[in-house]
Scaffold this active site. Structure first.
Site, PDB file in Angstrom:
ATOM      1  N   PHE A 256       0.819  -1.220   0.000  1.00 14.16           N
ATOM      2  CA  PHE A 256       0.000   0.000   0.000  1.00 14.16           C
ATOM      3  C   PHE A 256       0.851   1.268   0.000  1.00 14.16           C
ATOM      4  CE2 PHE A 256      -4.653  -0.043   0.187  1.00 14.16           C
ATOM      5  CZ  PHE A 256      -4.836  -1.372  -0.123  1.00 14.16           C
TER       6      PHE A 256
ATOM      7  N   CYS B 235     -15.583   1.148  -0.889  1.00 17.37           N
ATOM      8  CA  CYS B 235     -15.334   1.038   0.557  1.00 17.37           C
ATOM      9  C   CYS B 235     -14.509   2.177   1.153  1.00 17.37           C
ATOM     10  CB  CYS B 235     -14.653  -0.298   0.862  1.00 17.37           C
ATOM     11  SG  CYS B 235     -15.782  -1.667   0.681  1.00 17.37           S
TER      12      CYS B 235
HETATM   13  P1  NAD Z   1     -23.548  -4.235  -3.336  1.00 13.59           P
HETATM   14  O1  NAD Z   1     -24.242  -2.942  -3.418  1.00 13.59           O
HETATM   15  O2  NAD Z   1     -22.685  -4.710  -4.459  1.00 13.59           O
HETATM   16  O3  NAD Z   1     -24.616  -5.394  -3.071  1.00 13.59           O
HETATM   17  C1  NAD Z   1     -25.655  -5.323  -2.154  1.00 13.59           C
HETATM   18  C2  NAD Z   1     -26.794  -6.219  -2.644  1.00 13.59           C
HETATM   19  O4  NAD Z   1     -27.811  -6.260  -1.654  1.00 13.59           O
HETATM   20  C3  NAD Z   1     -27.453  -5.732  -3.932  1.00 13.59           C
HETATM   21  O5  NAD Z   1     -27.455  -6.783  -4.889  1.00 13.59           O
HETATM   22  C4  NAD Z   1     -28.885  -5.375  -3.506  1.00 13.59           C
HETATM   23  O6  NAD Z   1     -29.842  -5.594  -4.516  1.00 13.59           O
HETATM   24  C5  NAD Z   1     -29.070  -6.297  -2.322  1.00 13.59           C
HETATM   25  N1  NAD Z   1     -30.142  -5.905  -1.386  1.00 13.59           N
HETATM   26  C6  NAD Z   1     -30.492  -4.666  -0.973  1.00 13.59           C
HETATM   27  N2  NAD Z   1     -31.512  -4.757  -0.089  1.00 13.59           N
HETATM   28  C7  NAD Z   1     -31.795  -6.068   0.069  1.00 13.59           C
HETATM   29  C8  NAD Z   1     -32.728  -6.779   0.860  1.00 13.59           C
HETATM   30  N3  NAD Z   1     -33.580  -6.166   1.667  1.00 13.59           N
HETATM   31  N4  NAD Z   1     -32.735  -8.127   0.752  1.00 13.59           N
HETATM   32  C9  NAD Z   1     -31.882  -8.777  -0.058  1.00 13.59           C
HETATM   33  N5  NAD Z   1     -30.978  -8.137  -0.831  1.00 13.59           N
HETATM   34  C10 NAD Z   1     -30.920  -6.807  -0.763  1.00 13.59           C
HETATM   35  O7  NAD Z   1     -22.704  -4.205  -1.983  1.00 13.59           O
HETATM   36  P2  NAD Z   1     -21.285  -4.880  -1.689  1.00 13.59           P
HETATM   37  O8  NAD Z   1     -20.200  -4.144  -2.382  1.00 13.59           O
HETATM   38  O9  NAD Z   1     -21.398  -6.349  -1.828  1.00 13.59           O
HETATM   39  O10 NAD Z   1     -21.143  -4.505  -0.129  1.00 13.59           O
HETATM   40  C11 NAD Z   1     -21.999  -5.066   0.852  1.00 13.59           C
HETATM   41  C12 NAD Z   1     -21.516  -4.608   2.213  1.00 13.59           C
HETATM   42  O11 NAD Z   1     -20.209  -5.138   2.475  1.00 13.59           O
HETATM   43  C13 NAD Z   1     -21.387  -3.093   2.370  1.00 13.59           C
HETATM   44  O12 NAD Z   1     -21.689  -2.738   3.671  1.00 13.59           O
HETATM   45  C14 NAD Z   1     -19.910  -2.838   2.091  1.00 13.59           C
HETATM   46  O13 NAD Z   1     -19.455  -1.664   2.717  1.00 13.59           O
HETATM   47  C15 NAD Z   1     -19.281  -4.075   2.699  1.00 13.59           C
HETATM   48  N6  NAD Z   1     -18.014  -4.477   2.084  1.00 13.59           N
HETATM   49  C16 NAD Z   1     -17.837  -4.366   0.739  1.00 13.59           C
HETATM   50  C17 NAD Z   1     -16.639  -4.777   0.172  1.00 13.59           C
HETATM   51  C18 NAD Z   1     -16.396  -4.624  -1.303  1.00 13.59           C
HETATM   52  O14 NAD Z   1     -15.230  -4.713  -1.715  1.00 13.59           O
HETATM   53  N7  NAD Z   1     -17.384  -4.426  -2.141  1.00 13.59           N
HETATM   54  C19 NAD Z   1     -15.616  -5.297   0.979  1.00 13.59           C
HETATM   55  C20 NAD Z   1     -15.851  -5.433   2.351  1.00 13.59           C
HETATM   56  C21 NAD Z   1     -17.064  -5.018   2.891  1.00 13.59           C
END
Ligand code: NAD
Length: 444
Positions: free
Chosen positions: A261, A272
């Site tokens: 990093f 994130c």
């Molecule tokens: P994302 O937006 O890609 O996916 C979220 C999904 O949840 C979507 O497909 C949406 O349609 C679905 N959803 C929304 N409401 C819902 C409900 N009531 N029931 C069922 N499904 C529902 O999000 P992501 O990037 O996967 O991130 C998810 C969480 O994890 C966030 O809090 C994020 O901060 C955290 N996170 C993300 C990453 C990353 O690299 N993307 C890494 C670590 C942590």
């Protein structure tokens, strides 16, 4: 073995689902997006992620993964539910919990008529106190049951990196369990023991608030390293012949610092780091403490993408009417994710100066079309993108851009001006053969 339901099939949920399915855990995936559910059940990945296509197809073909829109069905037919819905920020930078609240309500409603004990694991990134003060009360209200008796809740942050998400889930550095009770922590640790078998990483067990905070602190520290190195890069740029990559290599050999990093560039982006640092700043301010260091990290990052626009101006005279090729749009290589990508700021900066912008990305063009519409031209290869351009800016360090030679630019560009925003080219060779500038490379 008890079935697992995964609620929210984005980057985290879907990659978690196929990783568990690959180890013969039966998974019910749930998403409110019916198109996504249909695609996944057909074995097609709605996102680009290394290794996902193959693992998803295998999981669906072997019937280890099945998806539905009905959260109630999934909760009733599984013993443990992971909440992996998004937690984006609102315009006022506070964290938007509407998806977390909605899914907690659905879980509560489903538990009302479920006789067996159920375990809920919150994986979405949420601020300290959210699991205990918001998620648990919603589930208790809608189920009419008490946490710790009919069901349990743990907070278990996810640290995967997009681009290597599945690899990261299968080989994490550690597992953090924020437990509501000892029993809930034991159950979750036991699930991970089954999953990782003899490769269980260190497990840190704590209370939910500390676990929630750990996720933010982790991302803030990484963001701080990036902004620190970009600050040094900006200083190097003003010192004739100084090169930040050599500085980074040298300090990275100090074991107290580590080489990871420390890459200079155009700043951090993605779904994130920007969101999490903003959320912790705002959370801390609400508690009455002004986190000056974190605010500075953010400030450096906001300005960093414009450095390449300024370099383009310096090298071309004026960029108005000039054709600028932008190589790379995704916030990092091996993903199609454009959320808070620095490319957005670079393109905006170039358009503001009335440049003609041509873009190319190996995976993110579809997402970019939705964002930039007809404001830019879209190329279908890197070489097509640089053809007849007056300047090329490297924004994302995709491996295929690293493979480009000086001659690829010289032969095709109107004027061979290359700005390396990610330090992927040899400055000595490029400076000799064409007009070259790079982040953190001092000019004579
Ligand atoms: P994302 O937006 O890609 O996916 C979220 C999904 O949840 C979507 O497909 C949406 O349609 C679905 N959803 C929304 N409401 C819902 C409900 N009531 N029931 C069922 N499904 C529902 O999000 P992501 O990037 O996967 O991130 C998810 C969480 O994890 C966030 O809090 C994020 O901060 C955290 N996170 C993300 C990453 C990353 O690299 N993307 C890494 C670590 C942590």
């Amino acid at each position: 073995m008890k079935k697992i339901s995964i609620l929210g099939l984005g980057y985290v949920g879907l990659c978690t689902a196929v990783s568990f399915a690959s180890k013969r855990f039966k998974i019910i995936g749930v998403d409110v997006n019916s198109e996504k559910v249909k695609m996944i059940n057909e074995g097609k990945a709605p996102i680009y992620e290394s290794g996902l296509d193959e693992l998803l197809k295998r999981s669906v073909d072997s019937q280890m993964l099945h998806c539905a829109e009905d959260c109630g069905y999934a909760v009733r037919n599984s013993g443990i539910s992971f909440i992996t819905v998004g937690t984006p920020y609102r315009p006022d930078v506070s964290i938007d919990l509407k998806y977390v609240k909605s899914v907690a309500k659905s879980v509560g409603n489903a538990l009302k008529n479920k006789e067996e004990y159920h375990m809920v694991v919150v994986k979405s990134t949420v601020l300290p106190g959210t699991t205990e003060k918001i998620v648990i009360p919603i589930i208790e209200k809608h189920s009419g049951k008490r946490c710790g008796l009919a069901f349990d809740v743990c907070y278990n942050p996810e640290f995967l990196r997009e681009g290597s998400a599945i690899k990261d889930i299968l080989n994490p550095d550690r597992i953090i369990i924020g437990e509501f009770s000892r029993q809930s922590g034991d159950r979750l640790e036991s699930l991970y023991r089954d999953f990782y078998e003899n490769k269980l990483p260190p497990v840190i067990r704590t209370n939910p608030s500390t676990a929630e905070l750990i996720k933010y602190v982790n991302n803030c520290f990484l963001a701080m390293k990036i902004s620190f190195m970009n600050t040094i890069a900006n200083i190097c740029q003003e010192i004739p012949e100084a090169d930040v990559t050599t500085v980074a290599k040298a300090i990275g050999l100090d074991r107290r610092i580590s080489p990871l990093f420390l890459n200079p560039g155009l700043g951090y982006g993605g779904s994130c780091l920007p969101k999490d640092i903003r959320a912790l700043v705002s959370f801390s301010q609400k508690l009455g403490y002004k986190p000056s260091l974190l605010k500075a990290v953010e400030e450096v990052n906001i300005l960093q993408p414009y450095k390449v626009v300024r370099l383009a101006n310096r090298l071309l005279g004026k960029i108005r009417g000039k054709r600028i090729a932008v190589l790379g749009l995704a916030f990092k290589p091996n993903t199609d994710d454009l959320r808070d990508a620095v490319s957005i700021e670079v393109v905006k900066g170039l358009l503001k100066e009335n440049a003609e912008v041509v873009v190319y990305d190996p995976a993110a063009i579809k997402n970019a079309e939705k964002l930039f519409k007809d404001k830019v031209r879209y190329a279908s290869t890197a070489l097509e993108c640089v053809s007849d351009a007056d300047c090329c800016i490297i924004v994302t360090e995709w491996p295929e851009f690293k493979a480009l030679k000086c001659e690829d630019f010289i032969r095709r560009m109107r004027t061979p001006v290359v700005i390396d925003g990610r330090r992927i080219y040899d400055p000595e060779e490029f400076s000799r053969k064409l007009i070259f500038a790079a982040i953190g490379l001092g000019v004579l």
